[in-house]
Design a protein around this motif. Structure first.
Motif, PDB file in Angstrom:
ATOM      1  N   ASP A 194     -33.757 -15.280 -33.510  1.00  0.00           N
ATOM      2  CA  ASP A 194     -34.603 -14.246 -32.950  1.00  0.00           C
ATOM      3  C   ASP A 194     -33.888 -13.695 -31.717  1.00  0.00           C
ATOM      4  O   ASP A 194     -32.717 -14.026 -31.461  1.00  0.00           O
ATOM      5  N   ALA A 195     -34.554 -12.859 -30.941  1.00  0.00           N
ATOM      6  CA  ALA A 195     -33.900 -12.236 -29.791  1.00  0.00           C
ATOM      7  C   ALA A 195     -33.443 -13.276 -28.770  1.00  0.00           C
ATOM      8  O   ALA A 195     -32.371 -13.142 -28.164  1.00  0.00           O
ATOM      9  N   ALA A 196     -34.239 -14.327 -28.577  1.00  0.00           N
ATOM     10  CA  ALA A 196     -33.876 -15.354 -27.607  1.00  0.00           C
ATOM     11  C   ALA A 196     -32.617 -16.102 -28.050  1.00  0.00           C
ATOM     12  O   ALA A 196     -31.729 -16.384 -27.235  1.00  0.00           O
ATOM     13  N   THR A 197     -32.530 -16.436 -29.339  1.00  0.00           N
ATOM     14  CA  THR A 197     -31.342 -17.111 -29.847  1.00  0.00           C
ATOM     15  C   THR A 197     -30.127 -16.188 -29.767  1.00  0.00           C
ATOM     16  O   THR A 197     -29.024 -16.613 -29.423  1.00  0.00           O
ATOM     17  N   PHE A 198     -30.325 -14.912 -30.094  1.00  0.00           N
ATOM     18  CA  PHE A 198     -29.264 -13.916 -29.990  1.00  0.00           C
ATOM     19  C   PHE A 198     -28.733 -13.866 -28.558  1.00  0.00           C
ATOM     20  O   PHE A 198     -27.523 -13.896 -28.304  1.00  0.00           O
ATOM     21  N   SER A 199     -29.651 -13.815 -27.591  1.00  0.00           N
ATOM     22  CA  SER A 199     -29.258 -13.763 -26.191  1.00  0.00           C
ATOM     23  C   SER A 199     -28.499 -15.020 -25.776  1.00  0.00           C
ATOM     24  O   SER A 199     -27.482 -14.947 -25.059  1.00  0.00           O
ATOM     25  N   SER A 200     -28.967 -16.176 -26.223  1.00  0.00           N
ATOM     26  CA  SER A 200     -28.295 -17.433 -25.889  1.00  0.00           C
ATOM     27  C   SER A 200     -26.870 -17.454 -26.435  1.00  0.00           C
ATOM     28  O   SER A 200     -25.935 -17.898 -25.755  1.00  0.00           O
ATOM     29  N   PHE A 201     -26.707 -16.958 -27.657  1.00  0.00           N
ATOM     30  CA  PHE A 201     -25.382 -16.951 -28.260  1.00  0.00           C
ATOM     31  C   PHE A 201     -24.429 -16.028 -27.501  1.00  0.00           C
ATOM     32  O   PHE A 201     -23.284 -16.403 -27.212  1.00  0.00           O
ATOM     33  N   ILE A 202     -24.887 -14.810 -27.167  1.00  0.00           N
ATOM     34  CA  ILE A 202     -24.013 -13.877 -26.454  1.00  0.00           C
ATOM     35  C   ILE A 202     -23.632 -14.437 -25.086  1.00  0.00           C
ATOM     36  O   ILE A 202     -22.480 -14.329 -24.650  1.00  0.00           O
ATOM     37  N   LYS A 203     -24.593 -15.048 -24.392  1.00  0.00           N
ATOM     38  CA  LYS A 203     -24.291 -15.651 -23.087  1.00  0.00           C
ATOM     39  C   LYS A 203     -23.243 -16.751 -23.241  1.00  0.00           C
ATOM     40  O   LYS A 203     -22.278 -16.829 -22.458  1.00  0.00           O
ATOM     41  N   ALA A 204     -23.422 -17.616 -24.229  1.00  0.00           N
ATOM     42  CA  ALA A 204     -22.478 -18.714 -24.439  1.00  0.00           C
ATOM     43  C   ALA A 204     -21.094 -18.188 -24.803  1.00  0.00           C
ATOM     44  O   ALA A 204     -20.074 -18.718 -24.335  1.00  0.00           O
ATOM     45  N   TRP A 205     -21.049 -17.146 -25.616  1.00  0.00           N
ATOM     46  CA  TRP A 205     -19.762 -16.566 -26.024  1.00  0.00           C
ATOM     47  C   TRP A 205     -19.042 -15.944 -24.818  1.00  0.00           C
ATOM     48  O   TRP A 205     -17.849 -16.174 -24.600  1.00  0.00           O
ATOM     49  N   ALA A 206     -19.778 -15.169 -24.018  1.00  0.00           N
ATOM     50  CA  ALA A 206     -19.173 -14.552 -22.842  1.00  0.00           C
ATOM     51  C   ALA A 206     -18.706 -15.619 -21.850  1.00  0.00           C
ATOM     52  O   ALA A 206     -17.613 -15.503 -21.264  1.00  0.00           O
ATOM     53  N   ASP A 207     -19.510 -16.657 -21.641  1.00  0.00           N
ATOM     54  CA  ASP A 207     -19.108 -17.744 -20.749  1.00  0.00           C
ATOM     55  C   ASP A 207     -17.822 -18.401 -21.240  1.00  0.00           C
ATOM     56  O   ASP A 207     -16.944 -18.756 -20.436  1.00  0.00           O
ATOM     57  N   THR A 208     -17.726 -18.571 -22.553  1.00  0.00           N
ATOM     58  CA  THR A 208     -16.528 -19.187 -23.129  1.00  0.00           C
ATOM     59  C   THR A 208     -15.306 -18.321 -22.897  1.00  0.00           C
ATOM     60  O   THR A 208     -14.224 -18.813 -22.548  1.00  0.00           O
ATOM     61  N   ALA A 209     -15.461 -16.996 -23.089  1.00  0.00           N
ATOM     62  CA  ALA A 209     -14.332 -16.086 -22.892  1.00  0.00           C
ATOM     63  C   ALA A 209     -13.905 -16.034 -21.429  1.00  0.00           C
ATOM     64  O   ALA A 209     -12.712 -15.957 -21.121  1.00  0.00           O
ATOM     65  N   LEU A 210     -14.876 -16.094 -20.517  1.00  0.00           N
ATOM     66  CA  LEU A 210     -14.580 -15.946 -19.088  1.00  0.00           C
ATOM     67  C   LEU A 210     -14.206 -17.271 -18.430  1.00  0.00           C
ATOM     68  O   LEU A 210     -13.293 -17.323 -17.603  1.00  0.00           O
ATOM     69  N   LEU A 211     -14.905 -18.341 -18.814  1.00  0.00           N
ATOM     70  CA  LEU A 211     -14.750 -19.615 -18.108  1.00  0.00           C
ATOM     71  C   LEU A 211     -14.043 -20.686 -18.931  1.00  0.00           C
ATOM     72  O   LEU A 211     -13.649 -21.722 -18.376  1.00  0.00           O
ATOM     73  N   GLY A 212     -13.934 -20.474 -20.227  1.00  0.00           N
ATOM     74  CA  GLY A 212     -13.263 -21.453 -21.069  1.00  0.00           C
ATOM     75  C   GLY A 212     -14.202 -22.290 -21.904  1.00  0.00           C
ATOM     76  O   GLY A 212     -13.788 -22.889 -22.897  1.00  0.00           O
ATOM     77  N   SER A 213     -15.481 -22.337 -21.512  1.00  0.00           N
ATOM     78  CA  SER A 213     -16.458 -23.093 -22.300  1.00  0.00           C
ATOM     79  C   SER A 213     -17.851 -22.603 -21.950  1.00  0.00           C
ATOM     80  O   SER A 213     -18.088 -22.145 -20.823  1.00  0.00           O
ATOM     81  N   PRO A 214     -18.796 -22.687 -22.890  1.00  0.00           N
ATOM     82  CA  PRO A 214     -20.172 -22.255 -22.609  1.00  0.00           C
ATOM     83  C   PRO A 214     -20.888 -23.258 -21.726  1.00  0.00           C
ATOM     84  O   PRO A 214     -20.589 -24.453 -21.752  1.00  0.00           O
ATOM     85  N   VAL A 215     -21.837 -22.761 -20.928  1.00  0.00           N
ATOM     86  CA  VAL A 215     -22.609 -23.624 -20.048  1.00  0.00           C
ATOM     87  C   VAL A 215     -23.850 -24.150 -20.756  1.00  0.00           C
ATOM     88  O   VAL A 215     -24.177 -25.335 -20.656  1.00  0.00           O
ATOM     89  N   LEU A 216     -24.542 -23.272 -21.480  1.00  0.00           N
ATOM     90  CA  LEU A 216     -25.799 -23.672 -22.114  1.00  0.00           C
ATOM     91  C   LEU A 216     -25.553 -24.512 -23.365  1.00  0.00           C
ATOM     92  O   LEU A 216     -24.504 -24.409 -24.018  1.00  0.00           O
ATOM     93  N   VAL A 217     -26.523 -25.353 -23.663  1.00  0.00           N
ATOM     94  CA  VAL A 217     -26.467 -26.214 -24.841  1.00  0.00           C
ATOM     95  C   VAL A 217     -27.672 -25.906 -25.723  1.00  0.00           C
ATOM     96  O   VAL A 217     -28.809 -26.141 -25.317  1.00  0.00           O
TER      97      VAL A 217
END
Length: 479
Positions: free
Chosen positions: A180-203
């Motif tokens: 749903d929209a919340a899962t979509f948002s979580s995925f995009i945040k995790a992906w961007a964090d991975t690209a910028l920081l090397g790994s996602p923060v959220l689990v």
């Protein structure tokens, strides 16, 4: 745009998780809400400028010749970062790299996501002067919808289009079947964090939703066969209306009442859109005849609305459609007779009452032993209203307050974030559906409303709408 836009696909590949999914995780159980959800893509586009320091007006862009000389190196660097980080984040969001196995499970077989790389012969400034829904559809590729439950269709498709100015459009298509929209948002945040920081923060949590809403064991339990889905109309035209913060302040003041003294910006805009759509129906003078009643449905995220609440980043569908109202149509003269006019503040009260009453009414049923029966009963009743010829159904869903504008992959935050509406007849979006998104400053609201060609002139000449909304202005400025 002075020249016709062309988007050239230059590469397609499958991105698989960077490490294999462990054996004990290779069968992901669908929840009841996932089972009922349609394998239909939610489509989103994030537009990025050439450089992170470019201002909202894009006034510091390099010249075309300078940008062209750096195009290949810039696009290749961004593309490689996107692909590497996508591979890494798919290890954590492993169901998105799988495929539907049967009615109950996703086979987390690491089949991967589809990645499409393209070039467009336009600049970001060209695209955003007045966004065209038909043009936007070119920036978000989607797989063909499956003809059966068992298929090889990917859940996730990424479409990275590099513009001649050095900017880019990042289109993301993700299946509503397991998100749903919340899962979509979580995925995009995790992906961007991975690209910028090397790994996602959220689990993400992969068990909470299916534990609360155990799946049905047979297709017959969730079948909607008695309903004729051919009656659902998908020929709407998406229209974009923007409510800037200063207008929203005035709208909220008009929508306020003793019962709801401080409506939210989404409540105020939702009530106004609802009122204008009912007014449009009242003014129709040609076939098909106006409906005898109206119904409004609101899709709400119930993770925090049940007791005990589910984790914020619970993976899967955890949104339900809430019936706000089912009201008889006012007299056709109601728009002209002030004393019979629908009052905006009354609609806001209905919205607030319906959403706040969720916990004690429908929400309580969804926490009881018969939650499956209660949910399926509600879905069936909503679908029956959707296909009723006497009832005009509107659907509202809000993507506001999700941190899409914080999505920094390493080249700055987005200049604009949008859904990706498709051409009339191909959108798959029912008539009367409205999606709300934040403006870039987080204070305004963008409303994408799906209308028929016959309704557009009536809707867009409504004085209430014109007092607060702008029709498809450039996203380069918020005021």
């Amino acid at each position: 745009m002075t020249t016709e836009m062309e988007v050239e696909v230059i590469a397609r590949e499958t991105i698989k998780p960077s490490s294999p999914t462990p054996t004990h995780l290779q069968s992901f159980k669908l929840s009841l809400l996932d089972q009922v959800a349609v394998h239909f893509p939610n489509k989103f586009i994030l537009f990025y400028a050439a450089e992170a320091e470019v201002d909202p007006g894009l006034s510091k862009y390099k010249s075309e010749s300078e940008s062209e000389s750096e195009y290949d190196s810039t696009s290749d660097e961004r593309s490689q970062r996107l692909k590497k980080s996508l591979s890494l984040v798919l290890t954590r969001f492993y169901p998105l790299a799988g495929r539907i196995k049967d009615h109950l499970t996703v086979d987390c077989n690491d089949a991967g996501a589809e990645y499409v790389e393209a070039r467009a012969n336009c600049t970001l400034s060209d695209l955003l002067q007045q966004p065209d829904p038909k043009t936007l559809s070119h920036f978000c590729a989607v797989p063909q919808l499956p003809s059966s439950t068992t298929n090889s269709t990917p859940f996730l498709v990424v479409h990275a289009t590099f513009l001649k100015c050095g900017g880019m459009a990042l289109g993301i298509s993700i299946s509503h079947k397991i998100t749903d929209a919340a899962t979509f948002s979580s995925f995009i945040k995790a992906w961007a964090d991975t690209a910028l920081l090397g790994s996602p923060v959220l689990v993400p949590d992969f068990t909470a939703v299916s534990s609360h809403f155990p799946p049905a064991t047979t297709e017959e339990e969730v079948s909607m066969k008695p309903i004729n889905f051919n009656k659902l109309k998908f020929d709407g035209i998406p229209r974009r209306y923007v409510f800037v913060s200063s207008k929203i302040s005035s709208l909220k003041a008009k929508a306020a009442s003793a019962s709801v003294p401080n409506p939210t910006r989404v409540e105020a805009v939702s009530a106004l859109i609802w009122k204008c759509m009912m007014a449009t129906a009242c003014l129709k003078s040609s076939p098909p005849p106006s409906p005898s009643a109206f119904a409004l449905n609101w899709a709400i995220n119930i993770r925090a609305r049940i007791d005990p609440p589910l984790p914020e980043h619970s993976f899967g569908n955890m949104s339900v459609v809430l019936r706000i109202s089912h009201m008889e149509q006012p007299n056709k003269q109601c728009i002209k007779e002030e004393e019979k006019e629908i009052v905006l503040s009354d609609l806001v009260c209905q919205l607030r009452k319906g959403i706040e009453g969720f916990r004690d009414n429908y929400g309580k049923e969804l926490q009881g032993e018969n939650r499956r029966e209660a949910y399926l009963k509600e879905v069936r009743e909503i679908m029956e209203l959707q296909f009723s010829e006497e009832v005009e159904m509107y659907g509202h869903t809000s993507w506001c307050r999700f941190p899409f504008y914080e999505s920094d992959f390493g080249w700055g935050k987005p200049t604009w974030v949008s859904i990706a509406p498709m051409s009339p007849g191909r959108s798959g979006i029912p008539l009367g559906l409205t999606t709300f998104l934040d403006t870039k400053d987080g204070q305004g609201v963008e409303a994408w409303v799906t209308l028929t060609p016959q309704d557009i002139p009536l809707f867009e000449t409504n004085s209430d709408l014109l007092a607060f909304a702008s029709l498809n202005p450039t996203p380069l400025y918020t005021e």
